[in-house]
Write a protein that holds these residues in place. Sequence first.
Motif, PDB file in Angstrom:
ATOM      1  N   ALA A  98      18.734   8.774  -3.106  1.00  0.00           N
ATOM      2  CA  ALA A  98      17.268   9.233  -2.968  1.00  0.00           C
ATOM      3  C   ALA A  98      16.240   8.957  -3.974  1.00  0.00           C
ATOM      4  N   VAL A  99      16.730   8.780  -5.153  1.00  0.00           N
ATOM      5  CA  VAL A  99      15.559   8.410  -6.225  1.00  0.00           C
ATOM      6  C   VAL A  99      15.491   6.901  -5.973  1.00  0.00           C
ATOM      7  N   SER A 100      16.379   6.161  -5.676  1.00  0.00           N
ATOM      8  CA  SER A 100      16.309   4.713  -5.412  1.00  0.00           C
ATOM      9  C   SER A 100      15.278   4.282  -4.375  1.00  0.00           C
ATOM     10  N   LEU A 101      15.509   5.106  -3.448  1.00  0.00           N
ATOM     11  CA  LEU A 101      14.537   4.918  -2.198  1.00  0.00           C
ATOM     12  C   LEU A 101      13.238   5.458  -2.383  1.00  0.00           C
ATOM     13  N   THR A 102      13.015   6.314  -3.207  1.00  0.00           N
ATOM     14  CA  THR A 102      11.745   6.827  -3.757  1.00  0.00           C
ATOM     15  C   THR A 102      10.959   6.019  -4.342  1.00  0.00           C
ATOM     16  N   ALA A 103      11.860   5.108  -5.455  1.00  0.00           N
ATOM     17  CA  ALA A 103      11.012   4.327  -6.286  1.00  0.00           C
ATOM     18  C   ALA A 103      10.699   2.980  -5.406  1.00  0.00           C
ATOM     19  N   LEU A 104      11.549   2.583  -4.434  1.00  0.00           N
ATOM     20  CA  LEU A 104      11.293   1.551  -3.518  1.00  0.00           C
ATOM     21  C   LEU A 104       9.740   2.048  -2.703  1.00  0.00           C
ATOM     22  N   ALA A 105      10.016   3.238  -2.235  1.00  0.00           N
ATOM     23  CA  ALA A 105       8.510   3.571  -1.580  1.00  0.00           C
ATOM     24  C   ALA A 105       7.370   3.815  -2.313  1.00  0.00           C
ATOM     25  N   VAL A 106       7.528   4.053  -3.587  1.00  0.00           N
ATOM     26  CA  VAL A 106       6.258   3.992  -4.522  1.00  0.00           C
ATOM     27  C   VAL A 106       5.746   2.524  -4.747  1.00  0.00           C
ATOM     28  N   LEU A 107       6.709   1.617  -4.765  1.00  0.00           N
ATOM     29  CA  LEU A 107       6.368   0.393  -5.207  1.00  0.00           C
ATOM     30  C   LEU A 107       5.684  -0.097  -3.721  1.00  0.00           C
ATOM     31  N   VAL A 108       6.250  -0.034  -2.326  1.00  0.00           N
ATOM     32  CA  VAL A 108       5.630  -0.472  -1.110  1.00  0.00           C
ATOM     33  C   VAL A 108       4.246   0.178  -0.951  1.00  0.00           C
ATOM     34  N   TRP A 109       4.077   1.424  -1.114  1.00  0.00           N
ATOM     35  CA  TRP A 109       2.985   2.310  -0.627  1.00  0.00           C
ATOM     36  C   TRP A 109       1.774   1.741  -1.736  1.00  0.00           C
ATOM     37  N   ARG A 110       1.979   1.401  -2.918  1.00  0.00           N
ATOM     38  CA  ARG A 110       0.901   1.050  -3.680  1.00  0.00           C
ATOM     39  C   ARG A 110       0.475  -0.252  -3.162  1.00  0.00           C
ATOM     40  N   MET A 111       1.198  -0.995  -2.379  1.00  0.00           N
ATOM     41  CA  MET A 111       0.712  -2.401  -1.976  1.00  0.00           C
ATOM     42  C   MET A 111      -0.241  -2.454  -1.023  1.00  0.00           C
ATOM     43  N   THR A 112      -0.621  -1.262  -0.353  1.00  0.00           N
ATOM     44  CA  THR A 112      -1.637  -0.908   0.405  1.00  0.00           C
ATOM     45  C   THR A 112      -3.252  -1.144  -0.164  1.00  0.00           C
ATOM     46  N   GLU A 113      -3.121  -0.916  -1.428  1.00  0.00           N
ATOM     47  CA  GLU A 113      -4.400  -1.086  -2.137  1.00  0.00           C
ATOM     48  C   GLU A 113      -4.528  -2.282  -3.122  1.00  0.00           C
ATOM     49  N   PRO A 114      -5.792  -2.561  -3.371  1.00  0.00           N
ATOM     50  CA  PRO A 114      -5.904  -3.942  -4.232  1.00  0.00           C
ATOM     51  C   PRO A 114      -4.882  -3.954  -5.400  1.00  0.00           C
ATOM     52  N   PRO A 115      -4.496  -5.223  -5.692  1.00  0.00           N
ATOM     53  CA  PRO A 115      -3.240  -5.512  -6.749  1.00  0.00           C
ATOM     54  C   PRO A 115      -3.813  -5.159  -8.279  1.00  0.00           C
ATOM     55  N   ASP A 116      -4.888  -5.010  -8.625  1.00  0.00           N
ATOM     56  CA  ASP A 116      -5.515  -4.662  -9.744  1.00  0.00           C
ATOM     57  C   ASP A 116      -4.641  -3.457 -10.367  1.00  0.00           C
ATOM     58  N   ASN A 117      -4.058  -3.690 -11.623  1.00  0.00           N
ATOM     59  CA  ASN A 117      -3.202  -2.454 -12.204  1.00  0.00           C
ATOM     60  C   ASN A 117      -1.786  -2.252 -11.405  1.00  0.00           C
ATOM     61  N   TYR A 118      -1.740  -3.132 -10.531  1.00  0.00           N
ATOM     62  CA  TYR A 118      -0.524  -2.470  -9.634  1.00  0.00           C
ATOM     63  C   TYR A 118       0.847  -2.267 -10.503  1.00  0.00           C
ATOM     64  N   LEU A 119       1.154  -3.170 -11.406  1.00  0.00           N
ATOM     65  CA  LEU A 119       2.202  -2.752 -12.313  1.00  0.00           C
ATOM     66  C   LEU A 119       2.230  -1.604 -13.044  1.00  0.00           C
ATOM     67  N   ARG A 120       0.860  -1.227 -13.571  1.00  0.00           N
ATOM     68  CA  ARG A 120       0.670   0.037 -14.254  1.00  0.00           C
ATOM     69  C   ARG A 120       0.936   0.989 -13.649  1.00  0.00           C
ATOM     70  N   ASP A 121       0.505   1.061 -12.329  1.00  0.00           N
ATOM     71  CA  ASP A 121       0.533   2.319 -11.510  1.00  0.00           C
ATOM     72  C   ASP A 121       1.877   2.489 -10.890  1.00  0.00           C
ATOM     73  N   VAL A 122       2.635   1.643 -10.512  1.00  0.00           N
ATOM     74  CA  VAL A 122       3.872   1.747  -9.873  1.00  0.00           C
ATOM     75  C   VAL A 122       4.923   2.128 -11.080  1.00  0.00           C
ATOM     76  N   THR A 123       4.564   1.687 -12.233  1.00  0.00           N
ATOM     77  CA  THR A 123       5.712   2.062 -13.421  1.00  0.00           C
ATOM     78  C   THR A 123       5.276   3.531 -13.736  1.00  0.00           C
ATOM     79  N   ALA A 124       4.204   4.063 -13.803  1.00  0.00           N
ATOM     80  CA  ALA A 124       3.926   5.313 -13.821  1.00  0.00           C
ATOM     81  C   ALA A 124       4.375   6.210 -12.729  1.00  0.00           C
ATOM     82  N   GLY A 125       4.556   5.437 -11.371  1.00  0.00           N
ATOM     83  CA  GLY A 125       5.123   6.266 -10.276  1.00  0.00           C
ATOM     84  C   GLY A 125       6.489   6.459 -10.622  1.00  0.00           C
TER      85      GLY A 125
END
Length: 283
Positions: A98-125
């Motif tokens: 479940a935690v692995s799928l959640t991390a993957l979902a965070v990475l994919v969900w954030r792709m719907t927004e502009p790429p600026d600060n993508y790494l920062r946001d998904v790392t925090a997620g």
Amino acid sequence: MPGNGGGQGTKKKSAGRDLRAAIGVGVGLGVVIVASLFIYKPVFIGVIAVAVVVGLWELTSRLAERKDIRVPLVPLAVGGVAMVVAGYVRGAQGAWVAVSLTALAVLVWRMTEPPDNYLRDVTAGVFAAFYVPFLATFVALILAAEDGPWRVLTFLLLTVVSDTGAYAVGWRFGKHPLAPRISPGKTREGLLGAVAFAMVVGALCMQYLIEDGVWWQGLLLGLAVAVSATLGDLGESMIKRDLGIKDMGKLLPGHGGIMDRLDSLLPTAPVVWLLLVIFVGGG
């Protein structure tokens, strides 16, 4: 529920909080938690899930407000509930999936927004996914044992007693700061109080509440809880200092937010789960 003021020195006798409200809310939460714990296990799983979702909402809201870090809440909340349920139903293996799928979902969900600060946001997620729901899942793992309610009660009692001992002893005798740059109110004397209180209650709990448990195991369990609860409290204090805030939220009068009540509980859950498995088995 545990507080985040454990180990305060004599100069901190007035914490600036509504003590009556804090006690009232704490007692009310305790009654709800204990009642759900012993009436029907799945109800307590629901309590954990609600606490996880609210905690994630508080954490992601503060990150957005103070640091402009945009963590996607929806996949975190859904994945957090899934972690707790999977841990209870399928054990540690289910929680890891479940935690692995959640991390993957965070990475994919954030792709719907502009790429600026993508790494920062998904790392925090991903950090949020591990910090709140994953650690909370260990409470579900504790509950899954045949005598799970008594194990969870032991976990809660030890964490509360540790924080209470730290506050009481530190308030009365505290003179030497424990970590002044992180939490100036915490003292070494308060930490010793936490250890002493938790070890005594740990010995009683292991001897009388946990099947096949013995008192000396409770001494070790209490010591471990006092250390993990203190580190958890300091860890959240570090986060709040970085964010420049006093509390994570204002949901609970006299207490702050849900995350301000979970700070000691979250890192303590895996410690208690592991030691109970070592001492008396997985149940």
